[in-house]
Design an enzyme around this catalytic site. Structure first.
Site, mmCIF file in Angstrom:
data_model
loop_
_atom_site.group_PDB
_atom_site.id
_atom_site.type_symbol
_atom_site.label_atom_id
_atom_site.label_comp_id
_atom_site.label_asym_id
_atom_site.label_seq_id
_atom_site.Cartn_x
_atom_site.Cartn_y
_atom_site.Cartn_z
ATOM 1 C CG ASP A 197 -0.410 -0.134 2.511
ATOM 2 O OD1 ASP A 197 0.828 -0.191 2.624
ATOM 3 O OD2 ASP A 197 -1.181 -0.177 3.502
ATOM 4 C CB SER A 198 4.581 1.697 -0.021
ATOM 5 O OG SER A 198 4.813 0.543 -0.812
ATOM 6 C CG ASP A 227 0.539 -4.078 2.071
ATOM 7 O OD1 ASP A 227 0.638 -4.950 2.957
ATOM 8 O OD2 ASP A 227 1.365 -3.160 1.924
ATOM 9 C CE LYS A 263 3.315 -6.111 3.770
ATOM 10 N NZ LYS A 263 2.817 -4.988 4.573
ATOM 11 C CD GLU A 280 0.184 -1.620 8.067
ATOM 12 O OE1 GLU A 280 -0.275 -0.892 8.970
ATOM 13 O OE2 GLU A 280 0.674 -1.164 7.015
ATOM 14 C CD GLU A 300 7.378 -0.355 8.022
ATOM 15 O OE1 GLU A 300 6.481 -1.083 7.542
ATOM 16 O OE2 GLU A 300 7.577 0.828 7.649
HETATM 17 O O1 KIV Z 1 3.576 -1.150 1.643
HETATM 18 C C1 KIV Z 1 4.753 -1.495 1.739
HETATM 19 O O2 KIV Z 1 5.607 -1.157 0.919
HETATM 20 C C2 KIV Z 1 5.144 -2.318 2.881
HETATM 21 C C3 KIV Z 1 6.599 -2.579 3.081
HETATM 22 C C4 KIV Z 1 7.221 -1.381 3.662
HETATM 23 C C5 KIV Z 1 6.832 -3.772 3.914
HETATM 24 O O3 KIV Z 1 4.312 -2.747 3.618
#
Ligand code: KIV
Length: 304
Positions: free
Chosen positions: A56-57, A95, A125, A127, A194
């Site tokens: 989600d970055s 994500d 993934k 959080e 992280e």
């Molecule tokens: O969204 C992302 O890029 C991440 C990484 C920083 C692990 O979750």
């Protein structure tokens, strides 16, 4: 036996699966990189990364946002489809964005299912540790492998008071450890750590049976993950302390594009080798330079 749409025959690489990743606990170290589009994903896959993360970055990297919170499930699915098409070998994990799983475990299963169905990803993934163990458990039971993510959880940026190193102090250390254990017990196949101190990351790595994949968590993890633009030196602003740029592609892109701009203005591009054969070779006439309307010299073809 299914054929891989990105390659066929005996030379097609074997896909990395979630069980393969799980089996890499203790080594060889896993290399994960974020990817958001087909072109980048294909290059990273060719380079041998084990996992491509549609993070989600993308809110920051692709959309220019200040944080990941506005990113939607549909946006993750859209970028995931492009990445999945390119990944001949790498495992593709996406994500789950903010508010696509936090409401209930039922919502979490539905969202994970949409990423697999619409995004063509192979795992998801999310959080969260103890607080989201039930969600992980339900998604895994539904047949979707889950990667956990503990320590700094960027979707909680407002409650954390910013993007800060986590796990400092006894209570905070214990919380990160408990979160990682909860994620493992819920059935996750790996967990991202992280922004935590390296000694805590080492402790977590030693106390869980699934691979830990670190970002800003020091060297004693079972793998590492970087954002592709950090790895390739494509950011133009602040670079996080933990990021290492293995190339300066940002500078290379600007320099190459400057040359293109200059050549378009001077008329050096396109040259003959970049043009199709003229319809009437004999009549196409010489290329001569004449002043443009803006008063700069440029090359024109008299026939067009
Ligand atoms: O969204 C992302 O890029 C991440 C990484 C920083 C692990 O979750």
């Amino acid at each position: 036996m299914y054929s891989n749409p990105n390659g066929s025959g005996p030379t097609a690489p074997k896909k990395v699966t979630a069980p393969d990743v799980r089996a890499r606990k203790g080594g060889p170290a896993l290399a994960m990189v974020t990817a958001y589009d087909f072109t980048m994903a294909r290059l990273l896959d060719e380079a041998g990364v084990d996992l491509l993360l549609v993070g989600d970055s993308l809110g920051m990297v692709v959309q220019g946002l200040a944080n990941t919170l506005p990113v939607t499930l549909d946006e993750i699915a859209y970028h995931s489809r492009a990445v999945a098409r390119a990944a001949a070998r790498a495992h593709v994990v996406a994500d789950m964005p903010f508010m696509s799983y936090q409401v209930s475990s039922t919502q979490a299963v539905e969202s994970a299912g949409r990423l697999v169905k619409n995004g063509a990803v192979e795992s998801v993934k999310l959080e969260g540790g103890e607080d989201f163990a039930e969600h992980i458990w339900r998604i895994v039971r539904a047949g979707v492998p889950v990667m956990g993510h503990v320590g700094l959880m960027p979707q909680s940026v407002h409650s954390l008071g910013g993007f800060k190193v986590q796990g400092r102090g006894q209570d905070a250390e214990a919380k990160v450890l408990a979160d990682a254990r909860a994620v493992e017990e819920a059935g996750a196949y790996a967990v991202v750590l992280e922004a935590i101190p390296p000694d805590l990351a080492a402790k977590v790595t030693a106390s869980v049976g699934i691979p830990t994949i670190g970002i800003g968590a020091g060297p004693q993890c079972d793998g590492q993950v970087l954002v592709c633009t950090d790895l390739l030196g494509m950011g133009r602003g602040h670079s996080p302390k933990f990021a290492k740029a293995y190339a300066q592609l940002g500078d290379a892109v600007v320099a190459a594009t400057r040359r293109y701009v200059d050549e378009v203005r001077s008329g050096a591009f396109p040259a003959e080798e970049h043009s199709y054969k003229p319809n009437r070779a004999a009549e196409s006439g010489p290329r001569v330079s004449e002043p443009s309307e803006r008063g700069q010299g440029r090359v024109v073809n008299l026939r067009h």
